[in-house]
Scaffold this motif. Structure first.
Motif, short mmCIF file in Angstrom:
data_model
loop_
_atom_site.label_atom_id
_atom_site.label_comp_id
_atom_site.label_asym_id
_atom_site.label_seq_id
_atom_site.Cartn_x
_atom_site.Cartn_y
_atom_site.Cartn_z
N GLY A 25 0.83 -1.20 0.00
CA GLY A 25 0.00 0.00 0.00
C GLY A 25 0.86 1.25 0.00
N ASP A 26 0.21 2.38 -0.18
CA ASP A 26 0.95 3.62 -0.29
C ASP A 26 1.66 4.00 1.00
N ASP A 27 1.01 3.78 2.14
CA ASP A 27 1.57 4.22 3.42
C ASP A 27 1.04 3.33 4.55
N PRO A 28 1.37 2.05 4.55
CA PRO A 28 0.74 1.11 5.48
C PRO A 28 1.01 1.40 6.95
N LEU A 29 2.12 2.03 7.26
CA LEU A 29 2.45 2.30 8.66
C LEU A 29 2.13 3.73 9.08
N GLY A 30 1.63 4.52 8.17
CA GLY A 30 1.29 5.90 8.50
C GLY A 30 2.49 6.82 8.65
N ILE A 31 3.64 6.42 8.08
CA ILE A 31 4.86 7.23 8.21
C ILE A 31 4.71 8.54 7.45
N ASP A 32 4.27 8.46 6.20
CA ASP A 32 4.11 9.67 5.40
C ASP A 32 3.01 10.56 5.97
N ALA A 33 1.94 9.96 6.46
CA ALA A 33 0.84 10.74 7.04
C ALA A 33 1.32 11.50 8.27
N ALA A 34 2.13 10.85 9.10
CA ALA A 34 2.65 11.52 10.30
C ALA A 34 3.55 12.69 9.91
N VAL A 134 10.54 17.10 13.82
CA VAL A 134 9.60 15.98 13.72
C VAL A 134 10.37 14.67 13.81
N HIS A 135 10.02 13.88 14.79
CA HIS A 135 10.59 12.55 15.00
C HIS A 135 9.53 11.53 14.64
N VAL A 136 9.83 10.67 13.68
CA VAL A 136 8.95 9.54 13.35
C VAL A 136 9.79 8.28 13.51
N GLY A 137 9.42 7.44 14.46
CA GLY A 137 10.24 6.27 14.75
C GLY A 137 9.41 5.05 15.10
N VAL A 138 10.08 3.90 15.18
CA VAL A 138 9.38 2.70 15.61
C VAL A 138 8.85 2.92 17.02
N HIS A 139 7.71 2.36 17.30
CA HIS A 139 7.06 2.56 18.60
C HIS A 139 7.82 1.80 19.68
N ALA A 205 1.53 11.31 17.29
CA ALA A 205 0.72 10.48 16.40
C ALA A 205 1.25 9.05 16.47
N GLU A 206 0.38 8.10 16.21
CA GLU A 206 0.77 6.69 16.10
C GLU A 206 0.33 6.19 14.74
N THR A 211 -2.01 -2.99 16.09
CA THR A 211 -1.15 -2.52 17.17
C THR A 211 -0.13 -1.57 16.57
N PRO A 212 0.05 -0.37 17.13
CA PRO A 212 0.92 0.62 16.50
C PRO A 212 2.35 0.12 16.27
N VAL A 213 2.89 0.51 15.12
CA VAL A 213 4.28 0.25 14.77
C VAL A 213 5.11 1.52 14.91
N VAL A 214 4.45 2.66 14.71
CA VAL A 214 5.14 3.95 14.63
C VAL A 214 4.65 4.88 15.73
N LEU A 215 5.59 5.59 16.34
CA LEU A 215 5.28 6.70 17.24
C LEU A 215 5.95 7.95 16.68
N ALA A 216 5.17 9.00 16.46
CA ALA A 216 5.68 10.24 15.89
C ALA A 216 5.44 11.38 16.86
N MET A 217 6.38 12.34 16.88
CA MET A 217 6.29 13.47 17.79
C MET A 217 6.76 14.74 17.11
N LYS A 218 6.08 15.83 17.40
CA LYS A 218 6.49 17.15 16.96
C LYS A 218 7.00 17.93 18.16
N ALA A 219 8.19 18.49 18.04
CA ALA A 219 8.76 19.31 19.10
C ALA A 219 9.22 20.63 18.52
N CYS A 220 9.27 21.64 19.35
CA CYS A 220 9.70 22.97 18.91
C CYS A 220 10.79 23.50 19.83
N LYS A 221 11.58 24.39 19.27
CA LYS A 221 12.59 25.09 20.04
C LYS A 221 12.03 26.43 20.47
#
Length: 223
Positions: A25-34, A134-139, A205-206, A211-221
Motif C-alpha cells: 500500500g501507499d503508506d501502510p504504517l502511517g509514516i508519510d501521514a505523520a 519531527v521525530h517519526v520512529g518505531v514505537h 501520532a501513532e 497494534t501501533p508500529v510507529v510513534l511520531a512526535m512534533k517538538a519545537c525550540k
C-alpha cells in the motif's frame, strides 16, 4: 558498526526492502501521514538526519520545504543523491551553525543512533528559535527485540522492554533489524531525552494497525 552495516545492505534496502513496502500500500504504517501532519506546510531548509536513500524528500518538497539530508552511510547516500542535496556527516556533530535551520526531521532512524540524546541536543542547537523538529520512529512500546509481531492480532511483549539495550534479535529475518541491529529506549527515557535537549513536545501520532508500529512526535525550540 552501523555505518558499515548499512553500507553492506544499501542496495538490498533500495531495491528489495522499499519495493516490498510499497507492495503493501501507499503508506501502510502511517509514516508519510505523520510527516505531513506534524511537519505541515512551510518554507526554507528542512534537514533530514539519517536520510538514508532519501525516500522522504519528495514528501518534504510537497509541503513546500527544501529537503537536505545527512547520513553516515556512503552506500545509502549513493541512492539518495538524485533525490535531495546530501552530505556525509555524523548526526551527533552536525556541520551546521547554531540557530540556522527552521526544520529538522528524523524518519525511522532513532534506533540506529546509540547516541540519540546527543543527536537531539544537536537538533536543538541548529534549529532556529521557533523551529520545528519531527521525530517519526518505531514505537518503543510495541517494537524491539522483546516484541514478537508474527501475529499482528496478538503481538507478544516479552521481558526486555524496560532494559534499554542494543540487539539484533527480531521476529522476522526479512526486515532491517536482524541485519543491522537496533538500540532500544523505553518510552520515558526517549521523552526525557527531548526535554533534556531543551525541546518542547507539542503533538503526537501513532501509525500501523491493529497494534501501533510507529510513534511520531512534533517538538519545537523555544523563541
Amino acid at each position: 558498526m552501523m555505518r558499515a552495516a548499512y553500507d553492506e545492505i544499501a542496495d538490498w534496502y533500495e531495491e528489495e526492502f522499499l519495493r516490498a513496502g510499497r507492495g503493501k500500500g501507499d503508506d501502510p504504517l502511517g509514516i508519510d501521514a505523520a510527516l505531513r501532519d506534524l511537519l505541515g506546510r512551510g518554507g526554507g531548509l528542512c534537514l533530514e538526519i539519517g536520510c538514508g536513500t532519501g525516500v522522504h524528500a519528495a514528501g518534504v518538497r510537497d509541503l513546500g520545504w527544501t529537503p537536505v539530508g545527512i547520513d553516515l552511510s556512503g552506500g545509502m547516500l549513493r541512492h539518495a543523491r538524485n533525490r535531495l542535496p546530501i552530505a556525509k556527516a555524523d548526526a551527533e556533530r552536525l556541520p551546521l551553525k547554531d540557530n540556522s535551520v527552521p526544520a529538522v526531521i528524523a524518519m525511522m532512524v532513532h534506533t540506529d543512533m546509540p547516541g540519540y540524546p546527543a543527536v537531539l541536543r544537536e537538533v536543538a542547537r541548529v534549529l532556529r528559535p521557533g523551529g520545528v523538529f519531527v521525530h517519526v520512529g518505531v514505537h518503543p512500546c510495541f517494537c524491539g527485540g522483546f516484541a514478537d509481531r508474527g501475529d499482528l492480532d496478538a503481538v507478544v511483549i516479552r521481558p526486555g522492554y524496560l532494559d534499554g539495550h542494543w540487539t539484533k534479535e527480531s521476529w522476522t529475518d526479512r526486515g532491517i533489524r536482524d541485519k543491522v541491529g537496533a538500540t532500544h529506549r523505553p518510552l520515558p527515557e526517549l521523552l526525557h531525552a527531548f526535554l533534556a535537549a531543551g525541546l518542547t513536545l507539542e503533538r503526537f501520532a501513532e501509525g500501523g494497525t491493529p497494534t501501533p508500529v510507529v510513534l511520531a512526535m512534533k517538538a519545537c525550540k523555544g523563541r
